[in-house]
Design a protein around this motif. Structure first.
Motif, mmCIF file in Angstrom:
data_model
loop_
_atom_site.group_PDB
_atom_site.id
_atom_site.type_symbol
_atom_site.label_atom_id
_atom_site.label_comp_id
_atom_site.label_asym_id
_atom_site.label_seq_id
_atom_site.Cartn_x
_atom_site.Cartn_y
_atom_site.Cartn_z
ATOM 1 N N ASP A 97 -0.390 13.954 -10.893
ATOM 2 C CA ASP A 97 -1.501 13.323 -10.446
ATOM 3 C C ASP A 97 -1.712 14.791 -11.077
ATOM 4 O O ASP A 97 -2.075 15.368 -10.887
ATOM 5 N N GLY A 98 -2.069 14.729 -13.165
ATOM 6 C CA GLY A 98 -2.448 15.780 -13.405
ATOM 7 C C GLY A 98 -3.898 16.252 -13.264
ATOM 8 O O GLY A 98 -3.868 17.792 -13.352
ATOM 9 N N ALA A 99 -5.296 15.575 -12.599
ATOM 10 C CA ALA A 99 -6.268 15.942 -12.578
ATOM 11 C C ALA A 99 -6.205 16.972 -11.476
ATOM 12 O O ALA A 99 -7.542 17.394 -10.687
ATOM 13 N N ALA A 121 1.012 5.321 -8.723
ATOM 14 C CA ALA A 121 1.247 3.970 -8.283
ATOM 15 C C ALA A 121 -0.758 4.451 -7.184
ATOM 16 O O ALA A 121 -0.550 3.493 -5.721
ATOM 17 N N THR A 122 -1.523 4.636 -7.292
ATOM 18 C CA THR A 122 -2.838 4.413 -6.340
ATOM 19 C C THR A 122 -3.961 3.211 -7.470
ATOM 20 O O THR A 122 -4.251 3.179 -8.928
ATOM 21 N N PRO A 123 -4.757 3.124 -7.015
ATOM 22 C CA PRO A 123 -6.506 2.171 -7.594
ATOM 23 C C PRO A 123 -6.508 3.050 -8.466
ATOM 24 O O PRO A 123 -6.707 4.800 -7.951
ATOM 25 N N SER A 126 -9.313 5.688 -7.048
ATOM 26 C CA SER A 126 -8.968 6.711 -5.917
ATOM 27 C C SER A 126 -9.556 8.237 -6.162
ATOM 28 O O SER A 126 -8.953 7.869 -7.530
ATOM 29 N N PRO A 127 -9.756 9.028 -5.429
ATOM 30 C CA PRO A 127 -9.142 10.838 -6.055
ATOM 31 C C PRO A 127 -8.149 10.808 -6.176
ATOM 32 O O PRO A 127 -7.080 10.473 -5.993
ATOM 33 N N PRO A 128 -7.868 11.915 -6.917
ATOM 34 C CA PRO A 128 -6.400 12.539 -7.493
ATOM 35 C C PRO A 128 -5.708 12.893 -6.169
ATOM 36 O O PRO A 128 -6.593 13.526 -4.778
ATOM 37 N N ASN A 153 5.131 12.092 -4.526
ATOM 38 C CA ASN A 153 6.698 11.826 -4.236
ATOM 39 C C ASN A 153 6.733 10.273 -4.194
ATOM 40 O O ASN A 153 7.889 9.322 -4.887
ATOM 41 N N VAL A 154 5.749 10.122 -3.358
ATOM 42 C CA VAL A 154 6.369 8.517 -2.389
ATOM 43 C C VAL A 154 5.379 7.504 -3.418
ATOM 44 O O VAL A 154 5.282 6.429 -2.991
ATOM 45 N N LEU A 155 4.657 7.602 -4.244
ATOM 46 C CA LEU A 155 3.745 6.840 -4.859
ATOM 47 C C LEU A 155 4.265 6.385 -6.719
ATOM 48 O O LEU A 155 3.721 5.979 -7.667
ATOM 49 N N PHE A 156 5.397 6.858 -6.684
ATOM 50 C CA PHE A 156 6.130 6.442 -7.820
ATOM 51 C C PHE A 156 5.923 5.236 -8.601
ATOM 52 O O PHE A 156 6.273 3.611 -7.199
ATOM 53 N N PRO A 157 5.404 4.993 -9.493
ATOM 54 C CA PRO A 157 5.362 3.100 -10.211
ATOM 55 C C PRO A 157 6.483 2.592 -10.473
ATOM 56 O O PRO A 157 7.457 2.983 -10.578
#
Length: 321
Positions: A97-99, A121-123, A126-128, A153-157
């Motif tokens: 997340d670049g933010a 892949a988050t809602p 959600s915060p960064p 790393n565990v949130l790959f779309p």
């Protein structure tokens, strides 16, 4: 109707894998590489004295903190780009997340290579999400140990196939990203030479066929516990561990790295298991962090561009690491 015995089927599979490898090398004078994997912000701390993790109390250490872009995927992609001397032939696919404030360290690093950075892949509300973070403890002798927080790393779309190369010569994967991500990458590049790094999350080896299954001895011990009959790791030496893992996975070769002592290589066709010493000994070890990642990148390069066989490629990759 032709009926084959199980051993003959395995031999045919091995022959098909060798033929595929030969066709890939001969048909592509300028091999391309895809690395799908992790990117971490590594925090390097000096280890001025011995202590156990987790800590039972507060601990103060001398020195300063260095933040360096790392992670298995990013390390392997950077090493390949340097070896190939052409970053356009190495595609790195990662997720952060670049933010998030820590991500600026990663953004600077991936800008120097051809990278596809995916959003976690988050809602949307959600915060960064923080990137992966590795807290690395280094000793005066250059040995390193780490605590890794997975982060994004565990949130790959799902991988965007339309934005990735249509084919590649070699595919490098690691266990620091979700199994589903690795599975999709292997389905996108079924004809590639696949180097699968068992380092990262403790999970069973991939069910799909891979060319190389690589791990250090501690990772080999964990891998054994996922296999049928679950032999005691203490009952096997490193060469026997490599051979046993080969017999119970869909890998053509299993490599167990042993640091400065070399490696053990088990191969399916012809059926062999051997120990290979490391012939190059540096006079001073500064830091062992990323040595395994350099080895895997160099292995791919040596096979595809150095015209080396498996054993010779392993020896050359050890020297690089």
């Amino acid at each position: 109707l032709i009926v084959y015995k199980s051993g003959e089927i395995q031999m045919l599979r091995s022959f098909a894998a060798i033929l595929t490898f030969a066709l890939v090398v001969s048909s592509n004078p300028h091999p391309s590489y895809v690395v799908v994997g992790s990117s971490n912000v590594d925090v390097f701390l000096p280890r001025t004295r011995d202590f156990a993790i987790p800590l039972e109390d507060n601990l103060n250490v001398d020195g300063s903190v260095n933040l360096i872009a790392g992670g298995k995927g990013l390390n392997q992609a950077k090493a390949l780009a340097k070896l190939a001397a052409a970053k356009e032939r190495v595609k790195f696919v990662t997720c952060f997340d670049g933010a998030h404030p820590l991500s600026s360290t990663l953004s600077d690093a991936v800008s120097a290579i051809d990278a596809e950075v995916l959003a976690p892949a988050t809602p949307r509300s959600s915060p960064p999400v923080s990137p992966g973070v590795g807290v690395v403890f280094t000793s005066a002798a250059g040995e390193a140990s780490a605590v890794v927080v997975s982060g994004s790393n565990v949130l790959f779309p799902p991988l965007p196939a339309e934005r990735l190369p249509p084919s590649c010569s070699a595919l490098l994967l690691q266990n620091e990203v979700p199994s589903e991500t690795n599975e999709q990458a292997m389905s996108l590049y079924p004809d590639a030479i696949t180097i699968f790094d068992m380092g990262g999350v403790d999970r069973p080896p991939p069910s799909r066929p891979v060319t190389f299954l690589t791990m250090n001895e501690a990772e080999a011990d964990r891998c054994l516990l996922h296999l049928p009959s679950r032999p005691s790791p203490s009952a096997l030496d490193a060469k026997a561990k490599a051979a046993f893992i080969l017999d119970h996975t869909n890998a053509q070769h299993v490599i167990v790295t042993l640091g400065g002592s070399g490696l053990c290589l088990a191969s399916r066709s012809p059926k062999t298991a051997l120990s290979m010493p490391c012939t190059y000994k540096p006079t001073t070890v500064v830091d062992t962090t990323g040595a395994g990642d350099c080895f895997r990148a160099a292995l791919a390069y040596a096979m595809l561009e150095g015209g080396k066989g498996v054993e010779e490629a392993c020896g050359w990759a050890m020297e690089c690491a």
